[in-house]
Design a protein around this motif. Structure first.
Motif, PDB file in Angstrom:
ATOM      1  N   THR A  40       0.810  -1.214   0.000  1.00 18.24           N
ATOM      2  CA  THR A  40       0.000   0.000   0.000  1.00 18.24           C
ATOM      3  C   THR A  40       0.848   1.270   0.000  1.00 18.24           C
ATOM      4  O   THR A  40       0.575   2.206  -0.765  1.00 18.24           O
ATOM      5  CB  THR A  40      -0.956   0.000   1.215  1.00 18.24           C
ATOM      6  N   LEU A  41       1.873   1.314   0.841  1.00 14.03           N
ATOM      7  CA  LEU A  41       2.719   2.512   0.900  1.00 14.03           C
ATOM      8  C   LEU A  41       3.435   2.742  -0.429  1.00 14.03           C
ATOM      9  O   LEU A  41       3.440   3.860  -0.951  1.00 14.03           O
ATOM     10  CB  LEU A  41       3.740   2.402   2.044  1.00 14.03           C
ATOM     11  N   TRP A  42       4.028   1.690  -0.976  1.00 14.21           N
ATOM     12  CA  TRP A  42       4.754   1.846  -2.238  1.00 14.21           C
ATOM     13  C   TRP A  42       3.806   2.194  -3.388  1.00 14.21           C
ATOM     14  O   TRP A  42       4.176   2.947  -4.289  1.00 14.21           O
ATOM     15  CB  TRP A  42       5.583   0.608  -2.554  1.00 14.21           C
ATOM     16  N   ARG A  43       2.591   1.667  -3.352  1.00 12.22           N
ATOM     17  CA  ARG A  43       1.627   2.027  -4.397  1.00 12.22           C
ATOM     18  C   ARG A  43       1.258   3.504  -4.287  1.00 12.22           C
ATOM     19  O   ARG A  43       1.100   4.192  -5.299  1.00 12.22           O
ATOM     20  CB  ARG A  43       0.376   1.150  -4.315  1.00 12.22           C
ATOM     21  N   ALA A  44       1.120   3.984  -3.057  1.00 11.03           N
ATOM     22  CA  ALA A  44       0.833   5.413  -2.858  1.00 11.03           C
ATOM     23  C   ALA A  44       2.004   6.265  -3.354  1.00 11.03           C
ATOM     24  O   ALA A  44       1.790   7.310  -3.994  1.00 11.03           O
ATOM     25  CB  ALA A  44       0.539   5.690  -1.391  1.00 11.03           C
ATOM     26  N   ILE A  45       3.223   5.827  -3.087  1.00  8.96           N
ATOM     27  CA  ILE A  45       4.407   6.556  -3.568  1.00  8.96           C
ATOM     28  C   ILE A  45       4.453   6.527  -5.089  1.00  8.96           C
ATOM     29  O   ILE A  45       4.707   7.561  -5.733  1.00  8.96           O
ATOM     30  CB  ILE A  45       5.696   5.955  -2.952  1.00  8.96           C
ATOM     31  N   ALA A  46       4.198   5.355  -5.682  1.00  5.79           N
ATOM     32  CA  ALA A  46       4.183   5.250  -7.148  1.00  5.79           C
ATOM     33  C   ALA A  46       3.115   6.173  -7.733  1.00  5.79           C
ATOM     34  O   ALA A  46       3.360   6.857  -8.739  1.00  5.79           O
ATOM     35  CB  ALA A  46       3.945   3.807  -7.575  1.00  5.79           C
ATOM     36  N   THR A  47       1.958   6.213  -7.101  1.00  2.00           N
ATOM     37  CA  THR A  47       0.878   7.075  -7.579  1.00  2.00           C
ATOM     38  C   THR A  47       1.288   8.543  -7.486  1.00  2.00           C
ATOM     39  O   THR A  47       1.040   9.324  -8.417  1.00  2.00           O
ATOM     40  CB  THR A  47      -0.419   6.833  -6.777  1.00  2.00           C
ATOM     41  N   ALA A  48       1.910   8.919  -6.389  1.00  3.19           N
ATOM     42  CA  ALA A  48       2.369  10.304  -6.230  1.00  3.19           C
ATOM     43  C   ALA A  48       3.411  10.665  -7.296  1.00  3.19           C
ATOM     44  O   ALA A  48       3.350  11.745  -7.882  1.00  3.19           O
ATOM     45  CB  ALA A  48       2.941  10.513  -4.829  1.00  3.19           C
TER      46      ALA A  48
END
Length: 187
Positions: A40-48
């Protein structure tokens, strides 16, 4: 092109923003696949990262028009940077099994086709991005963001509906570019 525009340096802030988008592509891909692509955290970073890179497209175009920094390099590099970013996201989502390969292929074929058309007519002139092409890019970006974010199942129909609109715009604007290229070569 006016004489003043002919003297615009290729090394300007608008083109540097475009190049920054290209630099962000591999960083985005690394974040997308970190921890197996489902953290979840890495997906949020990728999205950002994807969102920031996508915003540079809006900013570089505004800066280029506002400060008369439009260059032939920018007219070519800007859509290539968009294609690299969106292509990386689509391939990444397909590799992760979250987006059907058919979607990635339809969009990739259109994008590669339009790029080849641009090069086919380059000695006759540059085909700048159309309003439809810009709407297509914006819709693709919005749909990709919804696919990148770890959202609840209730959002699934919204993301697919938005992706459907993006696919229609992708095909329609691809056909438009074919006609524009043929007209440019004929003139």
């Amino acid at each position: 092109m006016s004489e003043a525009k002919g003297r615009v340096s290729t090394l300007n802030i608008a083109n540097l923003l475009t190049l920054s988008r290209l630099v962000l592509v591999p960083v985005f891909v690394l974040a997308l696949f970190a921890e197996g692509g489902h953290d979840t955290l890495w997906r949020a970073i990728a999205t950002a990262l994807f969102a920031v890179a996508s915003l540079t497209d809006q900013v570089d175009g505004w800066v280029a028009r506002r400060y008369d920094l439009i260059t032939d390099f920018g007219k070519i590099a800007d859509p290539l940077a968009d294609k690299a970013l969106i292509g990386a996201a689509l391939v990444g989502l397909s590799l992760l099994g979250e987006l059907g390969w058919w979607v990635t292929i339809v969009i990739a074929v259109r994008e590669i086709g339009v790029t080849l058309l641009r090069f086919w007519v380059i000695s006759y002139g540059v085909i700048p991005a159309s309003r439809g092409g810009k709407a297509k890019t914006l819709t693709q970006i919005a749909a990709i963001v919804l696919f990148l974010l770890p959202l609840p199942a209730g959002v699934v129909p919204v993301r697919w509906a938005l992706l459907g609109v993006a696919l229609v715009l992708t095909v329609v604007t691809g056909v438009d570019y074919v006609f524009r290229a043929l007209r440019l070569r004929a003139s």
